[in-house]
Scaffold this motif. Structure first.
Motif: not given
Ligand SMILES: Nc1ncnc2c1ncn2[C@@H]1O[C@H](COP(=O)(O)OP(=O)(O)O)[C@@H](O)[C@H]1O
Ligand SMILES: Nc1ncnc2c1ncn2[C@@H]1O[C@H](COP(=O)(O)OS(=O)(=O)O)[C@@H](OP(=O)(O)O)[C@H]1O
Length: 209
Positions: A39-46
């Protein structure tokens, strides 16, 4: 005629339009990009960045995000081990249908157990691309966009992945994304890495004969 689970006397129905016809029509090869990580690793953002980059290239994708699927199809499931396993199994089956339909299906789930991810891989021979968001727990915890790590550390959420529930890192993933010199690459750089992989493996091309 066959028996599958509790279904007996069932028959497979063929369709006149198959995978190859859909590949020609869409000019891409259906597959599943499976993004796993804490959780928080950036999965949804990617997932979002990748979906957008594909869209701008005229490629059709669809995101199955763990959080979102748990609002509907999987709202009967919690976070104990067997529920997570069933969550991944169902999303794997749905992703398989999307890939068969010709889409680039982007599944974004913690999917903490190796055996569950491997079961999805086995459903999708030659069409499963596992992407490991290998970000340190400390970074995820520092980000904590939903405040869940804080609650887990305070004992207000039990069985939180990475805190008091396991995450098993992939052993055979196609793509591993991590920090470079302590800095996380931008979402678009990471999406670019996945797109290069998809291009190299022919997923962004139609069928040519
Ligand atoms: N490549 C990145 N660089 C900087 N911040 C990021 C990056 N990817 C995600 N974040 C930040 O990290 C947080 C968690 O990302 P999120 O995509 O929600 O993670 P997950 O889906 O794995 O829980 C968000 O606040 C997002 O803006
Ligand atoms: N106990 C516990 N452990 C981990 N995560 C939890 C938990 N409880 C709620 N959440 C929230 O649910 C999101 C993860 O759902 P997933 O379907 O991806 O999880 S799993 O693959 O079935 O493990 C996860 O979303 P992401 O932060 O986007 O990963 C959390 O917001």
């Amino acid at each position: 005629m066959s028996t599958m689970g509790n279904s007996t006397n069932i028959f497979w129905q063929e369709s006149p339009v198959g995978k190859l016809e859909r590949r020609k029509l869409l000019n891409q090869k259906g597959c599943v990009v499976w993004i796993t990580g804490l959780s928080g690793s950036g999965k949804s953002t990617l997932a979002c960045s990748l979906s957008w980059e594909l869209h701008t290239r005229g490629k059709l994708s669809y995101i199955l995000d763990g959080d979102n699927v748990r609002h509907g199809l999987n709202k009967d499931l919690g976070f104990k081990a067997e529920d997570r396993t069933e969550n991944i199994r169902r999303v794997g089956e749905v992703a398989k249908l999307f890939a068969d339909a010709g889409l680039i299906c982007i599944a974004s789930l913690i999917s903490p157990y190796g055996k569950d991810r491997d079961a999805c891989r086995a459903m999708l021979p030659d069409a499963f691309i596992e992407v490991f968001m290998n970000m340190p727990l400390a970074l995820c915890e520092e980000r904590d966009p939903k405040g869940l790590y804080k609650l887990a550390r305070a004992g207000k959420i039990k069985g939180f992945t990475g805190i008091d529930d396991p995450y098993e890192p992939p052993l055979n993933c196609e793509i591993e994304l991590n920090q470079k010199d302590g800095v996380c690459p931008t979402p678009s750089a990471m999406a670019g890495e996945v797109i290069t992989y998809l291009e190299d493996k022919g997923y962004l091309q139609g069928f040519s004969s």
